[in-house]
Design an enzyme around this catalytic site. Structure first.
Site, PDB file in Angstrom:
ATOM      1  N   ALA A   1      97.398  -0.737  58.526  1.00 53.96           N
ATOM      2  CA  ALA A   1      97.986  -2.072  58.393  1.00 53.96           C
ATOM      3  C   ALA A   1      98.830  -2.246  57.138  1.00 53.96           C
ATOM      4  CB  ALA A   1      96.887  -3.130  58.404  1.00 53.96           C
ATOM      5  N   TYR A   2      98.747  -1.310  56.185  1.00 53.00           N
ATOM      6  CA  TYR A   2      99.532  -1.429  54.945  1.00 53.00           C
ATOM      7  C   TYR A   2     100.973  -1.005  55.208  1.00 53.00           C
ATOM      8  CZ  TYR A   2      94.912  -1.378  52.606  1.00 53.00           C
ATOM      9  OH  TYR A   2      93.616  -1.632  52.202  1.00 53.00           O
ATOM     10  N   SER A   3     101.996  -1.838  55.026  1.00 48.61           N
ATOM     11  CA  SER A   3     101.899  -3.224  54.581  1.00 48.61           C
ATOM     12  C   SER A   3     102.647  -4.112  55.584  1.00 48.61           C
ATOM     13  CB  SER A   3     102.490  -3.359  53.199  1.00 48.61           C
ATOM     14  OG  SER A   3     103.774  -2.709  53.181  1.00 48.61           O
TER      15      SER A   3
ATOM     16  N   GLU B   1     103.585   1.866  56.585  1.00 41.33           N
ATOM     17  CA  GLU B   1     104.475   2.311  55.503  1.00 41.33           C
ATOM     18  C   GLU B   1     103.731   3.125  54.450  1.00 41.33           C
ATOM     19  OE1 GLU B   1     106.357  -0.920  57.654  1.00 41.33           O
ATOM     20  OE2 GLU B   1     104.404  -0.846  56.637  1.00 41.33           O
TER      21      GLU B   1
END
Length: 313
Positions: A50-52, A62
């Protein structure tokens, strides 16, 4: 180096948070921080699919992508332990078996590796039976895609239930726990969750170890900079109350004794708590990283720990 619970992994006593990579640190800046961390002996890096996704123009992945590019460029995958997570990526939400199997392959591709050292449930998805989630994780371990399992943001009762299911069904169990924990946020971990982690010999890697930057000492009365564009500035400033000032004052005093930054002391305090293997902290530059690395060599006295406990009650 120190053992990470029952995993058999030996880790440096600081875990580098990868949430800034591809967000507040671009590829070049991220590489500089990663190089400095590895040069200091650091070997565990925490990220998530989930980042970012929250950043404008980003969709998630990413951080994993940058980490994969860095390891490929440096040829150091065998000396670096990678922890990533599943459940919060908008395109791959939740902990269903189908999502876990799809998400792990996405993460492996972005990270340019054939296995993950630690794979976390990023949060407790109560819409999916624990047995289904744990069964899917067990399949990944048996397939060699994942070596060890972790649970992030679980309550003590739910974590205890998950461990009981794994033991009863002969499934791979959670060995690492990632709760929010720092001098300003103590209630989530201390008590039942800490007792469970000690009892079950779980290694704890707390996130937000510096309370969104507040425990670096940057945010103090009269120092608010209206031009400060840090995404975490508002969150850090919410700690600026009587208790927060008391904690900063005590950190200042202990830091002066050891001639180190206050952030160093704040992270060393975490390492002195039950079951804590290493705090997680992130840095956008090698200069910021230096204070974090110093915590690995600082052991607070029992009196200093007691003083900080009292200040942060």
């Amino acid at each position: 180096m120190a053992p990470l619970g029952t995993t058999g992994l030996d880790i440096y006593p600081l875990c580098l948070g990868g949430n800034v990579f591809g967000w507040t640190a671009d590829r070049e800046q991220s590489f500089a921080v990663l190089d400095a961390f590895a040069a200091a002996g650091g070997n565990l890096i925490d990220t998530a699919d989930a980042y970012s996704a929250w950043a404008p123009g980003n969709s998630g992945g990413e951080s994993e992508t940058i980490l994969g590019e860095w390891m490929a460029a440096r040829g150091n995958r065998d000396t670096i332990h990678i922890a990533t997570k599943v459940a919060k990526l908008p395109a791959r939400p939740g902990l269903s078996a189908a999502n876990i199997h799809a998400a792990v392959d996405d993460s492996l591709r972005r990270l340019r590796t054939d296995h993950l050292d630690i794979y976390y449930a990023h949060h407790d998805d109560q819409t999916v039976p624990l047995a289904e989630t744990l069964g899917a994780f067990d399949e990944l371990v048996r397939a060699g895609k994942v070596r060890h399992l972790g649970a992030s943001q679980y309550t003590a009762p739910r974590l205890g239930e998950a461990l009981a299911i794994s033991d009863r069904e002969g499934l791979a169990r959670y060995e690492v726990v990632q709760p929010q924990y720092n001098l300003m946020d103590r209630t989530v971990y201390e008590g039942d969750l800490a007792d469970l982690c000690v009892r079950e010999k779980l290694a704890v890697l707390p996130y937000y170890g510096l309370a969104m930057g507040f425990l670096t000492g940057k945010y103090r009365p009269g120092t608010t900079d209206p031009t400060d564009a840090s995404p975490r500035a508002a969150g850090a400033r919410r700690y600026l109350d009587a208790r927060g000032l008391q904690v900063l004052s005590t950190l200042d005093e202990v830091a002066a004794i050891h001639s180190v930054p206050v952030a160093t002391v704040a992270l060393a305090w975490l390492r002195a708590q039950p079951a804590i293997a290493a705090p997680i902290a992130s840095a956008r530059t090698p200069h910021q990283l230096s204070a974090l690395l110093a915590s690995a060599d600082l052991t607070l006295t029992p009196t200093e720990v007691t003083r900080l406990n009292a200040a942060s009650q």
